[in-house]
Motif scaffolding. Sequence first.
Motif, mmCIF file in Angstrom:
data_model
loop_
_atom_site.group_PDB
_atom_site.id
_atom_site.type_symbol
_atom_site.label_atom_id
_atom_site.label_comp_id
_atom_site.label_asym_id
_atom_site.label_seq_id
_atom_site.Cartn_x
_atom_site.Cartn_y
_atom_site.Cartn_z
ATOM 1 N N LEU A 161 1.068 -1.287 0.040
ATOM 2 C CA LEU A 161 -0.057 0.213 0.223
ATOM 3 C C LEU A 161 0.917 1.308 -0.048
ATOM 4 C CD1 LEU A 161 -3.114 -0.782 2.449
ATOM 5 C CD2 LEU A 161 -2.793 -0.917 -0.165
ATOM 6 N N VAL A 162 1.821 1.290 0.352
ATOM 7 C CA VAL A 162 3.009 2.257 0.360
ATOM 8 C C VAL A 162 4.095 1.781 -0.118
ATOM 9 C CG1 VAL A 162 4.198 4.244 1.574
ATOM 10 C CG2 VAL A 162 1.952 3.483 2.587
ATOM 11 N N GLN A 163 4.887 2.493 -0.906
ATOM 12 C CA GLN A 163 5.916 1.992 -1.673
ATOM 13 C C GLN A 163 7.164 3.098 -2.064
ATOM 14 O OE1 GLN A 163 5.320 -0.676 -5.372
ATOM 15 N NE2 GLN A 163 3.306 -1.347 -4.277
ATOM 16 N N GLN A 164 8.119 2.857 -2.170
ATOM 17 C CA GLN A 164 9.303 3.967 -2.794
ATOM 18 C C GLN A 164 10.393 3.323 -3.424
ATOM 19 O OE1 GLN A 164 11.150 6.664 0.034
ATOM 20 N NE2 GLN A 164 11.532 7.960 -1.485
ATOM 21 N N ILE A 165 10.009 2.751 -4.332
ATOM 22 C CA ILE A 165 11.299 1.798 -5.082
ATOM 23 C C ILE A 165 12.234 2.593 -5.490
ATOM 24 C CG2 ILE A 165 11.522 0.072 -6.980
ATOM 25 C CD1 ILE A 165 8.899 -0.724 -6.948
ATOM 26 N N PRO A 166 13.508 2.641 -5.346
ATOM 27 C CA PRO A 166 14.528 3.423 -5.656
ATOM 28 C C PRO A 166 14.412 3.865 -7.236
ATOM 29 C CG PRO A 166 15.439 1.538 -4.398
ATOM 30 C CD PRO A 166 14.138 1.197 -4.759
ATOM 31 N N GLN A 167 14.641 5.007 -7.661
ATOM 32 C CA GLN A 167 14.733 5.577 -8.956
ATOM 33 C C GLN A 167 16.102 5.065 -9.380
ATOM 34 O OE1 GLN A 167 14.428 9.725 -9.548
ATOM 35 N NE2 GLN A 167 12.590 9.954 -7.708
ATOM 36 N N GLY A 168 15.806 4.508 -10.808
ATOM 37 C CA GLY A 168 16.562 3.633 -11.293
ATOM 38 C C GLY A 168 16.656 2.328 -11.454
ATOM 39 N N TRP A 169 15.724 1.764 -10.704
ATOM 40 C CA TRP A 169 15.327 0.209 -10.485
ATOM 41 C C TRP A 169 15.169 -0.142 -11.779
ATOM 42 C CZ3 TRP A 169 16.167 -3.422 -7.009
ATOM 43 C CH2 TRP A 169 15.649 -4.510 -6.949
ATOM 44 N N TYR A 170 14.010 0.704 -12.602
ATOM 45 C CA TYR A 170 13.349 0.156 -13.798
ATOM 46 C C TYR A 170 13.990 1.081 -14.913
ATOM 47 C CZ TYR A 170 9.877 -1.891 -10.746
ATOM 48 O OH TYR A 170 9.190 -2.485 -9.950
ATOM 49 N N ARG A 171 14.208 0.439 -16.130
ATOM 50 C CA ARG A 171 14.449 0.817 -17.282
ATOM 51 C C ARG A 171 13.582 1.087 -18.489
ATOM 52 N NH1 ARG A 171 18.034 2.168 -14.394
ATOM 53 N NH2 ARG A 171 20.201 1.938 -14.394
ATOM 54 N N GLY A 172 13.588 1.817 -19.386
ATOM 55 C CA GLY A 172 12.714 2.010 -20.487
ATOM 56 C C GLY A 172 11.131 2.293 -20.080
ATOM 57 N N TRP A 173 10.303 1.632 -20.766
ATOM 58 C CA TRP A 173 8.926 1.989 -20.569
ATOM 59 C C TRP A 173 8.598 1.722 -19.049
ATOM 60 C CZ3 TRP A 173 5.586 -1.858 -19.223
ATOM 61 C CH2 TRP A 173 5.655 -3.081 -19.723
ATOM 62 N N ARG A 174 9.195 0.591 -18.749
ATOM 63 C CA ARG A 174 8.763 0.342 -17.009
ATOM 64 C C ARG A 174 9.173 1.345 -16.309
ATOM 65 N NH1 ARG A 174 10.570 -4.569 -19.153
ATOM 66 N NH2 ARG A 174 9.059 -6.354 -19.188
ATOM 67 N N ALA A 175 10.345 2.214 -16.494
ATOM 68 C CA ALA A 175 10.516 3.286 -15.835
ATOM 69 C C ALA A 175 9.630 4.527 -15.731
ATOM 70 C CB ALA A 175 12.084 3.819 -16.064
ATOM 71 N N LEU A 176 9.050 4.475 -16.796
ATOM 72 C CA LEU A 176 8.185 5.625 -17.063
ATOM 73 C C LEU A 176 6.776 5.275 -16.439
ATOM 74 C CD1 LEU A 176 6.753 8.168 -18.452
ATOM 75 C CD2 LEU A 176 6.304 6.795 -20.566
ATOM 76 N N VAL A 177 6.147 4.138 -16.542
ATOM 77 C CA VAL A 177 5.018 3.560 -15.989
ATOM 78 C C VAL A 177 5.231 3.562 -14.346
ATOM 79 C CG1 VAL A 177 3.441 1.507 -15.557
ATOM 80 C CG2 VAL A 177 4.375 1.973 -17.708
ATOM 81 N N ALA A 178 6.232 3.386 -13.915
ATOM 82 C CA ALA A 178 6.589 3.181 -12.358
ATOM 83 C C ALA A 178 6.564 4.618 -12.011
ATOM 84 C CB ALA A 178 8.071 2.541 -12.147
ATOM 85 N N ARG A 179 6.968 5.546 -12.629
ATOM 86 C CA ARG A 179 7.151 6.780 -12.273
ATOM 87 C C ARG A 179 5.668 7.555 -12.131
ATOM 88 N NH1 ARG A 179 7.217 11.880 -15.075
ATOM 89 N NH2 ARG A 179 7.746 10.727 -16.919
ATOM 90 N N LEU A 180 4.757 7.415 -13.403
ATOM 91 C CA LEU A 180 3.515 7.870 -13.178
ATOM 92 C C LEU A 180 2.572 7.200 -12.178
ATOM 93 C CD1 LEU A 180 3.064 7.796 -17.108
ATOM 94 C CD2 LEU A 180 3.307 9.709 -15.735
ATOM 95 N N ASP A 181 2.944 5.907 -12.027
ATOM 96 C CA ASP A 181 2.176 5.140 -10.851
ATOM 97 C C ASP A 181 2.550 5.524 -9.452
ATOM 98 O OD1 ASP A 181 0.400 2.982 -10.182
ATOM 99 O OD2 ASP A 181 2.160 1.693 -9.402
ATOM 100 N N LEU A 182 3.619 6.442 -9.201
ATOM 101 C CA LEU A 182 4.075 6.554 -8.177
ATOM 102 C C LEU A 182 4.877 5.513 -7.320
ATOM 103 C CD1 LEU A 182 1.164 9.051 -6.682
ATOM 104 C CD2 LEU A 182 3.255 9.530 -8.127
ATOM 105 N N MET A 183 5.276 4.670 -8.170
ATOM 106 C CA MET A 183 6.061 3.380 -7.425
ATOM 107 C C MET A 183 7.540 3.987 -6.990
ATOM 108 S SD MET A 183 4.966 0.444 -9.939
ATOM 109 C CE MET A 183 6.189 -0.621 -9.755
ATOM 110 N N THR A 184 7.898 4.971 -8.059
ATOM 111 C CA THR A 184 9.344 5.286 -7.782
ATOM 112 C C THR A 184 9.437 6.657 -7.401
ATOM 113 O OG1 THR A 184 9.502 5.691 -10.039
ATOM 114 C CG2 THR A 184 10.375 3.562 -9.010
ATOM 115 N N ALA A 185 8.182 7.379 -6.569
ATOM 116 C CA ALA A 185 8.058 8.796 -6.221
ATOM 117 C C ALA A 185 9.301 9.105 -5.449
ATOM 118 C CB ALA A 185 6.806 9.094 -5.695
ATOM 119 N N PRO A 186 9.669 10.415 -5.110
ATOM 120 C CA PRO A 186 10.631 10.886 -4.604
ATOM 121 C C PRO A 186 10.260 10.536 -2.958
ATOM 122 C CG PRO A 186 10.149 12.475 -6.023
ATOM 123 C CD PRO A 186 9.117 11.405 -5.909
#
Length: 230
Positions: free
Chosen positions: A147-172
């Motif tokens: 329910l609460v996540q903060q996966i490190p930025q740079g964990w994903y690459r390519g389109w998955r990085a974009l999806v993760a950012r928009l989903d807030l999985m890799t939010a600051p």
Amino acid sequence: MTPFGPGLWLVDGPAVTGAAGFRFPTRMAVIRLPDGGGLWVWSPVALSQEIRAAVDALGQVRHLIAPNSLHYTFLGEWAAAYPDARVHAAPDLTSQVAGTVIHATLGDEPAPAWAGTVDQVIVRGNRITTEVVFFHRETATVLVTDLVQQIPQGWYRGWRALVARLDLMTAPVPSVPRKFRMATRDKTAARNSVRRILEWPTDCLVMAHGTPMRTGGNAALQNAFGWLIR
């Protein structure tokens, strides 16, 4: 295995692959229950020889915790390795899916075995999963899986990085992913659950998918759930 406070240890496991090839970091927590109550293992990761030796050095595994219907991948191997342990699962996880016997369904109140040591709340109203969030009193630590996540930025690459950012999985900052927000069908029920969580005197925050926080846990949770409790 990393000590996180009196009676609480964290273990980082290998990444697991979910839907659409998204890889997720994994983390479990081990709590030693008082008065010879044994060990309480939250969201078990892959059981290597090294992890088993480290856990066995702490005491006897008595309770295995599957906090939602998504965190069960390694539950069966732990149950097989520790046949005397009781398996406790979130309400929507079945034995057929988990691949092992579930001895008890987690509720809003702690089981007698850990009452007074670990508190818990079921976060209801989500179509993706029903998660049980825990609070370790001695270390003032909240344990949350998805329910609460903060996966490190740079964990994903390519389109998955974009999806993760928009989903807030890799939010600051620690955040509730957008997919879980959209899947909250009963906001009243979810809000009531979250308010109970925010009443805990939280200092530390341990996420299965995010860097553990030793300070500022309550403020982080207030911010993460701001979209729901405003």
